[in-house]
Structure formats: C-alpha cells, structure tokens
Design an enzyme around this catalytic site. Structure first.
Site, PDB file in Angstrom:
ATOM      1  N   CYS A  16       0.816  -1.222   0.000  1.00 29.11           N
ATOM      2  CA  CYS A  16       0.000   0.000   0.000  1.00 29.11           C
ATOM      3  C   CYS A  16       0.851   1.274   0.000  1.00 29.11           C
ATOM      4  CB  CYS A  16      -0.987  -0.045   1.139  1.00 29.11           C
ATOM      5  SG  CYS A  16      -2.427   0.927   0.754  1.00 29.11           S
ATOM      6  N   ARG A  50     -11.787   7.247  -2.453  1.00 29.83           N
ATOM      7  CA  ARG A  50     -10.865   6.161  -2.106  1.00 29.83           C
ATOM      8  C   ARG A  50     -11.381   4.856  -2.709  1.00 29.83           C
ATOM      9  NH1 ARG A  50      -7.195   7.652   1.370  1.00 29.83           N
ATOM     10  NH2 ARG A  50      -6.590   5.529   1.860  1.00 29.83           N
ATOM     11  N   HIS A  91      -3.513  -4.939   1.905  1.00 32.47           N
ATOM     12  CA  HIS A  91      -2.855  -4.891   3.210  1.00 32.47           C
ATOM     13  C   HIS A  91      -3.657  -5.591   4.285  1.00 32.47           C
ATOM     14  CE1 HIS A  91      -4.474  -0.567   3.795  1.00 32.47           C
ATOM     15  NE2 HIS A  91      -5.394  -1.429   3.516  1.00 32.47           N
TER      16      HIS A  91
HETATM   17  N1  GLN Z   1      -1.860   7.018   1.800  1.00 34.86           N
HETATM   18  C1  GLN Z   1      -1.998   6.151   0.685  1.00 34.86           C
HETATM   19  C2  GLN Z   1      -3.321   6.311  -0.035  1.00 34.86           C
HETATM   20  O1  GLN Z   1      -4.304   6.662   0.552  1.00 34.86           O
HETATM   21  C3  GLN Z   1      -1.781   4.725   1.096  1.00 34.86           C
HETATM   22  C4  GLN Z   1      -2.728   4.297   2.156  1.00 34.86           C
HETATM   23  C5  GLN Z   1      -2.445   2.969   2.738  1.00 34.86           C
HETATM   24  O2  GLN Z   1      -1.291   2.561   2.960  1.00 34.86           O
HETATM   25  N2  GLN Z   1      -3.525   2.302   3.063  1.00 34.86           N
HETATM   26  O3  GLN Z   1      -3.384   6.066  -1.225  1.00 34.86           O
END
Ligand code: GLN
Length: 239
Positions: free
Chosen positions: A93, A126, A189
């Site tokens: 990630c 997201r 993850h």
């Molecule tokens: N900060 C990054 C994003 O939002 C990765 C997030 C994460 O490791 N879950 O894309």
C-alpha cells in the site's frame, strides 16, 4: 539456513497491522527448520542492506509517507543496489506507492524511492474493497483488502495479477500490484501473507535461492485452513 528480514519504519508504516506479515514469514521459516530473525528499523537507524534477505515496507497514511519521504532520499542508493542484486522486497500500500518515482497528492508531491519505474497520483474518492486477483505466480487466487486514495500506474512493468473482484492499481486497467525482479508491490494490506501463504513462500523461496543457490526446495506446509478460507472468499465474491 537462516533468513534476516528487515522491517522498514514500522513506527510510521504499519497501517492495518502490516507487522503480522512479518510474523507469518518468521513462522513459515521456523516450521521448516529455517532460522529467521527480524530487524525493525526506526527512521534514524542505519540500514545495512547487505545483511538483509527480505525487506518489508508497510502501509502508511499520506502524512506518514510524507515524514518517511525525506529519509528515503538517504537510503535510495543502497536500496536500489539491493533490488538490482535481486534482493527480495514486499511493499504494501503506502510502501508500494513509495517504490515508484512519486506520489502526487493534494498536499504536495512525495518523492519515491525510484526502485521501480511507476508513479501514483491521488484520485477522486478512495478505492475501498475486498479484492481478489489471479496472478501468474501462484495457483490459488490472491485475496485481500484494499483502501487507497492513490492510483498507481506501472508503465511497462508486470502487474502482480489481474483483478477478478475489486479495483486494483487505478480502478480502470483491471490489474493490481507490480512485480519487478524479486520485488512485489501490492495494495493488499492487513494480513496479506497469512491469507496468501503462496505469496509468503514465494518471498521465502526467492530469498533462500539468492542466498543458498537454486536447488533449495521449500518443504510443503499444511495450508488446508488457508485454502478453505481462500475458497470461501472466492465463493463469496466471484459469482
Ligand atoms: N496514503 C496512501 C493512499 O491513501 C496509502 C494508504 C495505505 O497505505 N492504506 O493512497
């Protein structure tokens, strides 16, 4: 035989408990009589990559990635030499995004490690979902969970797999993750390795082969529970 795992910056990059992946690697070595140790590095520690057989770079929020980014400039050369020399890396990630050239966000651009020719840009909304991939590297589908604002573009590199369910790298191309030499980067993850023992064993066997030669064979373990869980998840999401 012995493997040393380097865990980079767990105090900052440990979103969703990526640390559990280290425990999985250690256990799968120990169950086979392979010695395993982990060295956890904090931001100001010096890293001797020549002492490491597997490197884990975990997930982090944009803020934490920004904090780590300055440090990455200092280790970039040694890390690059390690990768080019077929060192094994699993980057998850936020750590996956940092493998690339940059990660562009609303708050600014985070310079990456430039270990793999790829880049990430924040998109609208997201991408949060259970996710299932078919990877050429493994027989069983890879299952997991993704939660990222960044969209990753891997240029001419090979993806880890084709998305059967979920969003993947950018929500459009239908691919997830990256494989470059002995580096795997992925958005999956949480308990990636406990859920996907074939991926854990890929890392272990590539690390052993690099260190002890190509005829090292891994003793199979009883993964019947993991296989059942995998089949359940696939049955639930792949109709
Ligand atoms: N900060 C990054 C994003 O939002 C990765 C997030 C994460 O490791 N879950 O894309």
């Amino acid at each position: 035989m012995k493997l040393t795992i380097g865990h980079l910056y767990p105090d900052l990059l440990n979103l969703y408990g990526d640390r559990g992946n280290i425990q999985c690697l250690m256990k799968r070595c120990q169950w086979r009589g392979i010695q395993a140790e982990t060295i956890a590095y904090e931001l100001n520690d010096k890293i001797d990559f020549s002492a490491l057989d597997i490197v884990l770079l975990g997930g982090g929020s944009d803020r934490e990635q920004m904090l780590v980014c300055e440090k990455l400039k200092e280790i970039r050369k040694d890390f690059k030499d390690y990768v080019e020399d077929n060192g094994v890396v699993i980057a998850i990630c936020g750590g996956y995004q940092l493998l690339g050239n940059y990660y562009k966000t609303d708050q600014g651009t985070i310079t990456g490690l430039e270990l793999v020719d790829m880049y990430t840009e924040q998109g609208e909304g997201r991408l949060i979902s259970n996710i299932i991939l078919k990877s050429e590297l493994f027989e069983m589908p890879v299952v997991g969970f993704e939660n990222h604002g960044g969209r990753t573009y891997i240029n001419d590199n090979k993806p880890l797999g084709k998305v059967l369910y979920g969003s993947g790298n950018d929500g459009k191309t239908g691919y997830e993750g990256v494989v470059y030499k002995n580096v795997i980067g992925t958005y999956l993850h949480g308990p990636l390795l406990p859920k996907n023992p074939q991926l854990a064993d890929w890392l272990i066997s590539h690390a052993l082969k690099k260190k002890y030669g190509n005829d090292v064979e891994l003793i199979p373990l009883d993964d019947s529970q993991e296989k059942e869980a995998n089949a359940y998840i696939c049955g639930r999401f792949l109709k």
